[in-house]
Design a protein around this motif. Structure first.
Motif, PDB file in Angstrom:
ATOM      1  N   GLY A 177      60.258 155.531  28.026  1.00  0.00           N
ATOM      2  CA  GLY A 177      60.486 156.368  26.737  1.00  0.00           C
ATOM      3  C   GLY A 177      60.570 157.716  26.807  1.00  0.00           C
ATOM      4  N   PRO A 178      60.462 158.553  25.444  1.00  0.00           N
ATOM      5  CA  PRO A 178      60.368 159.868  25.464  1.00  0.00           C
ATOM      6  C   PRO A 178      59.449 160.699  25.834  1.00  0.00           C
ATOM      7  N   LEU A 179      58.131 160.085  25.686  1.00  0.00           N
ATOM      8  CA  LEU A 179      56.855 160.700  26.117  1.00  0.00           C
ATOM      9  C   LEU A 179      56.708 160.877  27.646  1.00  0.00           C
ATOM     10  N   VAL A 180      57.038 159.881  28.202  1.00  0.00           N
ATOM     11  CA  VAL A 180      57.052 159.917  29.803  1.00  0.00           C
ATOM     12  C   VAL A 180      57.988 160.809  30.344  1.00  0.00           C
ATOM     13  N   ARG A 181      59.424 160.441  29.881  1.00  0.00           N
ATOM     14  CA  ARG A 181      60.521 161.582  30.597  1.00  0.00           C
ATOM     15  C   ARG A 181      60.172 162.778  30.002  1.00  0.00           C
ATOM     16  N   THR A 182      59.856 163.296  28.702  1.00  0.00           N
ATOM     17  CA  THR A 182      59.652 164.531  28.313  1.00  0.00           C
ATOM     18  C   THR A 182      58.735 165.205  29.069  1.00  0.00           C
ATOM     19  N   VAL A 183      57.535 164.645  29.098  1.00  0.00           N
ATOM     20  CA  VAL A 183      56.381 165.319  29.913  1.00  0.00           C
ATOM     21  C   VAL A 183      56.652 165.557  31.280  1.00  0.00           C
ATOM     22  N   ALA A 184      57.085 164.444  32.128  1.00  0.00           N
ATOM     23  CA  ALA A 184      57.550 164.496  33.525  1.00  0.00           C
ATOM     24  C   ALA A 184      58.581 165.699  33.705  1.00  0.00           C
ATOM     25  N   SER A 185      59.542 165.864  32.934  1.00  0.00           N
ATOM     26  CA  SER A 185      60.538 166.940  32.945  1.00  0.00           C
ATOM     27  C   SER A 185      59.894 168.138  32.928  1.00  0.00           C
ATOM     28  N   GLY A 186      59.042 168.307  31.722  1.00  0.00           N
ATOM     29  CA  GLY A 186      58.362 169.716  31.563  1.00  0.00           C
ATOM     30  C   GLY A 186      57.440 169.990  32.628  1.00  0.00           C
TER      31      GLY A 186
END
Length: 761
Positions: free
Chosen positions: A7-16
């Motif tokens: 989902g967007p939470l895991v992917r966005t935090v990991a990318s950041g």
């Protein structure tokens, strides 16, 4: 490793997090050209703050888009939901970057816009003015000093602001589904140490590259964060996991390999040192020549290490003289002045010509000879004692040289430097009587323009009240006079009077600058000579300084009775750094050690190298009593602004294009959307189900799920989509339906399938 269906939470935090780690690591590369200090903490804080803001904004926008897409899919609007997800992804990236820009701008103003060094959260017009003033100070420092520079507030602001700018570009590329390009802007932080020092620390390389490779596993190309995969089949899932695993393993291998190479280079003497040292020829030897020729352009210089030295923490050495030259025939130099007689010495003897004036506290300097050959020992210019093994070394007081049977690689010796307390006031007050008796120090070559050169010197310094003021006037006229440029390619071959032609053409390197000042000083009956040797080199990362063949240099020395020979520096600061304080009355009288230059390839040596010099030239206004250190010319700022705006404009265009680009629907994409809808309803086609059998298989699944057969019109449309996809895949020539027909067909099929599958039996 973050699978594509997260989902967007895991992917966005990991990318950041990965972007922030890469940028913070790359920021530490600047520590080779800016002394470490509070700016590293300020930069890290700013990166974390801006990255957190961008991630938060991007996540909330994507989360809202996911919820809206789920609502549309539940209503049977699968195609429009996917299009909305694409637009939302582009909007989230753009808005998140804009929010990061605002926070970064505020942070720089709050941290560096105050009158002191305090953090002022409430910013205003005064903060902007202060930041602009500090930026002006930083540009002046960067153009007048050499690496590494001190971490004052102006330089710190530029380092932190540049780091945040790189962060915003990297973050926007990662958020715009272009992780493969996200690592390119990091090179902006690597460029200063690579160009000025010739290396980047291995931890910076390992951490940055690893983070960027892992970023590829977070956001595989073509998958929008927060959007359902276009194909949810087991085969596609396996392929995605395989790709992520390979990328993760590659990053680990790169990190381990880089760590091993760096460890090996540090452990093996043959590989120790910087990358530029690694690629140089180990067998090269370097020997300075005593014949400086004003006609020749500067040739290539060796990258071999001629010596290394270590001093107490925070101390640096000025130039290291190897020999002294006095005779000049208008074209070439010669030693001319007879030897002053060689005298034995021990480690307690202060080696200095008579009349060296008041001395300060001694400073220890440990020197190790590298690939340097010659009979003279490199020594600091100030009075010093020398402790060296061997009884074949002797001191020539007239030349201020220590000579012996020759240097050898690996030889070590200790020097105790006792600095003279030189100030403009002291040099102005010395009497003019008591000059060296040798006529060689005031002898002027009998050239075609001898009288014109003398008049030229009188026009610059003839009215100076003291010898010191005359020397400063000559130095500053050449160093920063209007029109004078540093040019290693200056060619005066064929000239009948090289000094005159240099003064007219106003371009050259240190040989032309030093000899021209010597001739003009002698035209004013001021004793002058030339020292040749080495500029202080650059840090090697291990607490020592490394001097290479590219640091060869020549400078004029003026004699002051009761004080001795004093160095002046007419060569532009682009090569030599700022002046010593005694030679620049405008900056005060506090003694300053000569800085470490970036490089100075000046004096002819007897060993050519693999790399020619390619340093820029610089000009500034003329002033007889004070050097007005130059800043970058206006055209350079215009070009920099244009390039910067072009980069930002290109990034904005790419983001806008991704937002507005309409996906052209083809049979393959249309069929994938149908499969994605079926996967949401837990209807999956096995690997053995072909496109031709797929409609019948789906009809059987619907019958078993709902107890009713698939409506004929739905089956017909489903078969039409499968046939179009099959024809596109396997037919030699195919005529697919138009994009509009496919869109209508796909919308109808997905809507009706949703209605059938959600109907209660």
């Amino acid at each position: 490793m973050i699978p594509a269906h997260r989902g967007p939470l895991v992917r966005t935090v990991a990318s950041g997090v990965l972007v922030a780690i890469a940028v913070i690591a790359s920021m530490h590369a600047l520590a080779l050209v800016i002394d470490p200090g509070a700016w590293l903490t300020a930069g890290t804080t700013g990166v974390v703050l801006v990255s957190a803001t961008s991630c938060a904004v991007r996540y909330f926008l994507l989360r809202a888009a996911v919820d809206r897409a789920a609502t549309r899919r539940a209503a049977g609007q699968g195609v429009s939901a996917d299009r909305a997800a694409d637009r939302a992804s582009g909007s989230a990236s753009f808005v998140a970057t804009a929010a990061g820009v605002l926070v970064a701008f505020w942070y720089v103003l709050a941290r560096y816009g105050g009158p002191g060094q305090r953090f002022e959260p409430f910013v205003g017009p005064d903060s902007v003015d202060q930041v602009l003033e500090r930026f002006r100070q930083a540009t002046e420092t960067m153009s007048t000093q050499v690496a590494p520079v001190g971490p004052d507030e102006a330089i710190s602001m530029v380092a932190v602001g540049g780091t945040l700018l790189v962060l915003l570009v990297v973050d926007s590329l990662a958020g715009a589904r272009m992780p493969g390009f996200a690592g390119v802007p990091l090179l902006l932080l690597w460029t200063p140490p690579l160009t000025l020092v010739g290396e980047v620390q291995w931890p910076v390389f390992v951490i940055s590259v690893t983070a960027m490779l892992l970023l590829l596993t977070v956001d595989p190309v073509g998958v929008t964060p927060g959007r359902h995969s276009e194909s949810d089949s087991a085969a596609v899932r396996r392929a995605q996991r395989f790709r992520s695993g390979i990328t993760a393993l590659t990053s680990i291998a790169v990190a381990a390999g880089s760590l091993g190479v760096a460890t090996g280079m540090a452990a093996l003497p043959a590989l120790a040192g910087s990358w530029s040292q690694l690629i140089s020829t180990p067998s090269d030897t370097v020997e300075l020549s005593s014949d400086l020729d004003m006609r020749e352009p500067l040739s290539a210089r060796s990258t071999s290490t001629v010596l290394t030295y270590r001093m107490a923490e925070g101390e640096t050495s000025g130039p290291l003289r190897v020999m002294t030259l006095t005779a000049f025939d208008g074209v070439q130099t010669h030693r001319a002045v007879p030897d002053g007689g060689l005298a034995e010495f021990d480690s307690s003897t202060i080696l200095a010509p008579p009349g060296e004036g008041a001395l300060g506290q001694p400073r220890a300097m440990d020197i190790e000879i590298g690939q340097l050959t010659g009979d003279e020992l490199p020594l600091p210019l100030e009075p010093r004692s020398v402790d060296i093994i061997g009884d074949d070394w002797a001191y020539d007081a007239l030349r201020d040289e220590v000579r012996g049977s020759g240097t050898r690689e690996g030889a070590q010796y200790r020097v105790e430097v006792v600095d003279r307390e030189l100030t403009p006031e002291l040099l102005r007050s010395v009497p003019t009587s008591g000059d060296p008796r040798s006529a060689g120090y005031t002898e002027v070559p009998d050239t075609e323009h001898r009288d014109e050169i003398a008049q030229y010197a009188r026009d610059i310094a003839g009215d100076a009240p003291t010898r010191f003021d005359a020397a400063v006037a000559l130095q500053n006229h050449l160093r920063s006079g209007q029109g004078f440029e540093y040019n290693p390619d200056a060619d005066y071959r064929g000239s009948s009077d090289t000094v005159w032609d240099f003064l007219q053409n106003q371009e050259g390197y240190c040989t032309q600058y030093a000899l021209s000042m010597m001739v003009m000083a002698r035209s004013l009956d001021i004793p002058a000579r030339i020292g040749i040797g080495w500029l202080p080199g650059r840090p090697d990362g291990n607490g020592s300084y490394r001097v290479t063949g590219q640091d060869s240099h020549a400078w004029p020395e003026i004699y002051f009775p009761s004080v001795g020979w004093v160095r002046f520096e007419p060569t532009p600061q682009v090569q030599t750094g700022p002046l010593p304080s005694y030679a620049n009355p405008g900056v005060g009288n506090a003694p300053t050690a000569s800085p470490t230059p970036t490089r100075a390839n000046e004096v002819p040596t007897q060993q050519a190298s693999q790399r020619p010099d390619a340093n820029p030239s610089a000009t500034a206004g003329s002033n007889r009593n004070e050097v007005s250190d130059q800043t970058l010319p206006g055209w350079a700022w215009v070009v920099a602004v244009i390039v910067g705006l072009g980069v930002l404009g290109g990034a904005a265009w790419l983001l806008l294009r991704r937002r507005t680009e309409v996906e052209v629907l083809d049979p393959e994409r249309a069929w994938s959307r149908v499969l994605a809808l079926l996967a949401e309803q837990d209807v999956r086609l096995g690997p053995s189900v072909t496109l031709r059998r797929a409609p019948a298989f789906i009809a059987d699944q619907v019958r078993s799920r709902t107890g009713t057969p698939l409506p004929d019109d739905v089956a017909e449309r489903l078969t039409a989509l499968a046939d179009a996809a099959e024809e596109e895949r396997y037919a030699r020539h195919s005529t697919p339906p138009t994009a509009a027909d496919l869109a209508e067909l796909t919308e109808t099929v997905t809507t009706q399938l949703t209605a059938v599958l959600t109907r209660k039996p």
